[in-house]
Motif scaffolding. Structure first.
Motif, mmCIF file in Angstrom:
data_model
loop_
_atom_site.group_PDB
_atom_site.id
_atom_site.type_symbol
_atom_site.label_atom_id
_atom_site.label_comp_id
_atom_site.label_asym_id
_atom_site.label_seq_id
_atom_site.Cartn_x
_atom_site.Cartn_y
_atom_site.Cartn_z
ATOM 1 N N MET A 1 -74.855 4.035 75.606
ATOM 2 C CA MET A 1 -73.875 4.990 76.096
ATOM 3 C C MET A 1 -74.571 6.353 76.216
ATOM 4 S SD MET A 1 -70.392 6.116 74.102
ATOM 5 C CE MET A 1 -71.047 6.050 72.466
ATOM 6 N N PRO A 2 -74.751 6.840 77.403
ATOM 7 C CA PRO A 2 -75.417 8.136 77.578
ATOM 8 C C PRO A 2 -74.513 9.309 77.214
ATOM 9 C CG PRO A 2 -74.768 7.243 79.691
ATOM 10 C CD PRO A 2 -74.450 6.192 78.665
ATOM 11 N N ALA A 3 -75.138 10.397 76.810
ATOM 12 C CA ALA A 3 -74.395 11.614 76.488
ATOM 13 C C ALA A 3 -73.815 12.212 77.763
ATOM 14 C CB ALA A 3 -75.322 12.613 75.812
ATOM 15 N N LYS A 4 -72.640 12.809 77.648
ATOM 16 C CA LYS A 4 -71.990 13.419 78.804
ATOM 17 C C LYS A 4 -72.286 14.911 78.907
ATOM 18 C CE LYS A 4 -67.955 10.294 78.860
ATOM 19 N NZ LYS A 4 -68.680 9.169 79.221
ATOM 20 N N SER A 5 -72.847 15.511 77.835
ATOM 21 C CA SER A 5 -73.154 16.936 77.850
ATOM 22 C C SER A 5 -74.328 17.219 76.921
ATOM 23 C CB SER A 5 -71.937 17.743 77.387
ATOM 24 O OG SER A 5 -71.685 17.493 76.023
ATOM 25 N N LYS A 6 -74.888 18.407 77.071
ATOM 26 C CA LYS A 6 -76.009 18.813 76.220
ATOM 27 C C LYS A 6 -75.574 18.924 74.765
ATOM 28 C CE LYS A 6 -78.283 21.345 79.922
ATOM 29 N NZ LYS A 6 -78.667 22.669 80.415
ATOM 30 N N SER A 7 -74.373 19.441 74.522
ATOM 31 C CA SER A 7 -73.910 19.605 73.141
ATOM 32 C C SER A 7 -73.695 18.246 72.471
ATOM 33 C CB SER A 7 -72.639 20.447 73.082
ATOM 34 O OG SER A 7 -71.610 19.860 73.819
ATOM 35 N N GLN A 9 -75.371 15.571 73.184
ATOM 36 C CA GLN A 9 -76.719 15.062 72.960
ATOM 37 C C GLN A 9 -77.337 15.694 71.710
ATOM 38 O OE1 GLN A 9 -79.602 16.165 75.900
ATOM 39 N NE2 GLN A 9 -80.824 14.341 75.542
ATOM 40 N N LYS A 10 -77.124 16.991 71.522
ATOM 41 C CA LYS A 10 -77.652 17.678 70.344
ATOM 42 C C LYS A 10 -77.015 17.148 69.066
ATOM 43 C CE LYS A 10 -78.477 21.982 72.840
ATOM 44 N NZ LYS A 10 -78.035 23.369 73.004
ATOM 45 N N ALA A 11 -75.708 16.898 69.103
ATOM 46 C CA ALA A 11 -75.004 16.356 67.940
ATOM 47 C C ALA A 11 -75.531 14.965 67.594
ATOM 48 C CB ALA A 11 -73.507 16.313 68.201
ATOM 49 N N ALA A 12 -75.776 14.161 68.607
ATOM 50 C CA ALA A 12 -76.323 12.822 68.386
ATOM 51 C C ALA A 12 -77.720 12.906 67.786
ATOM 52 C CB ALA A 12 -76.354 12.035 69.695
ATOM 53 N N GLY A 13 -78.515 13.860 68.245
ATOM 54 C CA GLY A 13 -79.855 14.049 67.700
ATOM 55 C C GLY A 13 -79.825 14.457 66.240
ATOM 56 N N ALA A 14 -78.896 15.318 65.869
ATOM 57 C CA ALA A 14 -78.762 15.738 64.472
ATOM 58 C C ALA A 14 -78.334 14.564 63.594
ATOM 59 C CB ALA A 14 -77.753 16.883 64.366
ATOM 60 N N ALA A 15 -77.375 13.774 64.076
ATOM 61 C CA ALA A 15 -76.911 12.605 63.322
ATOM 62 C C ALA A 15 -78.027 11.574 63.180
ATOM 63 C CB ALA A 15 -75.695 11.991 64.010
ATOM 64 N N LEU A 16 -78.800 11.388 64.232
ATOM 65 C CA LEU A 16 -79.915 10.447 64.199
ATOM 66 C C LEU A 16 -80.961 10.888 63.186
ATOM 67 C CD1 LEU A 16 -81.321 7.950 65.356
ATOM 68 C CD2 LEU A 16 -82.260 9.412 67.159
ATOM 69 N N GLU A 37 -71.335 8.809 60.751
ATOM 70 C CA GLU A 37 -70.525 7.828 60.032
ATOM 71 C C GLU A 37 -70.055 6.677 60.914
ATOM 72 O OE1 GLU A 37 -67.531 10.345 58.366
ATOM 73 O OE2 GLU A 37 -68.892 11.117 56.836
ATOM 74 N N SER A 38 -69.906 6.904 62.218
ATOM 75 C CA SER A 38 -69.289 5.878 63.065
ATOM 76 C C SER A 38 -70.245 5.150 64.013
ATOM 77 C CB SER A 38 -68.160 6.493 63.882
ATOM 78 O OG SER A 38 -68.680 7.435 64.805
ATOM 79 N N MET A 39 -71.477 5.624 64.142
ATOM 80 C CA MET A 39 -72.390 5.027 65.113
ATOM 81 C C MET A 39 -73.636 4.468 64.436
ATOM 82 S SD MET A 39 -72.110 7.895 68.124
ATOM 83 C CE MET A 39 -72.907 6.976 69.412
ATOM 84 N N SER A 40 -74.228 3.436 65.052
ATOM 85 C CA SER A 40 -75.466 2.862 64.528
ATOM 86 C C SER A 40 -76.654 3.726 64.956
ATOM 87 C CB SER A 40 -75.653 1.447 65.071
ATOM 88 O OG SER A 40 -75.940 1.485 66.458
ATOM 89 N N GLU A 41 -77.790 3.488 64.336
ATOM 90 C CA GLU A 41 -79.001 4.236 64.691
ATOM 91 C C GLU A 41 -79.379 3.989 66.153
ATOM 92 O OE1 GLU A 41 -83.643 4.621 63.288
ATOM 93 O OE2 GLU A 41 -82.153 4.008 61.809
ATOM 94 N N LYS A 42 -79.203 2.755 66.639
ATOM 95 C CA LYS A 42 -79.516 2.422 68.035
ATOM 96 C C LYS A 42 -78.611 3.193 68.996
ATOM 97 C CE LYS A 42 -80.768 -0.547 71.516
ATOM 98 N NZ LYS A 42 -80.736 0.360 72.626
ATOM 99 N N GLU A 43 -77.307 3.244 68.693
ATOM 100 C CA GLU A 43 -76.368 3.982 69.550
ATOM 101 C C GLU A 43 -76.716 5.462 69.581
ATOM 102 O OE1 GLU A 43 -72.153 1.641 69.194
ATOM 103 O OE2 GLU A 43 -72.861 2.672 67.403
ATOM 104 N N LEU A 44 -77.051 6.022 68.417
ATOM 105 C CA LEU A 44 -77.419 7.438 68.359
ATOM 106 C C LEU A 44 -78.700 7.703 69.139
ATOM 107 C CD1 LEU A 44 -76.583 8.144 64.630
ATOM 108 C CD2 LEU A 44 -75.412 9.103 66.609
ATOM 109 N N ASP A 45 -79.666 6.784 69.020
ATOM 110 C CA ASP A 45 -80.925 6.944 69.739
ATOM 111 C C ASP A 45 -80.683 6.923 71.245
ATOM 112 O OD1 ASP A 45 -83.778 7.183 69.878
ATOM 113 O OD2 ASP A 45 -83.875 5.056 70.397
#
Length: 62
Positions: A1-7, A9-16, A37-45
């Protein structure tokens, strides 16, 4: 699932980063904490590695 915005994407990077143990979970706030808490490492990546070109800073609320 690709990020829809830069923010998003940044949040996903921090969680990863926290999932991998590079940063502390306690340093996460807001969207990055819920992603952790809700996503796997693969989804975050997948979300964090989305290309930024053409993405808005924030996703529209529609």
């Amino acid at each position: 699932m690709p990020a829809k915005s830069k923010s998003q994407q940044k949040a996903a990077g921090a969680a990863l980063s926290a999932k991998r143990g590079d940063t502390k979970k306690s340093e996460l706030q807001g969207a990055s904490r819920s992603m952790y808490e809700s996503m796997s490492e693969k989804e975050l990546d997948d979300m964090a590695s989305t290309k930024r070109k053409g993405k808005p800073e924030h996703a529209s609320s529609s």
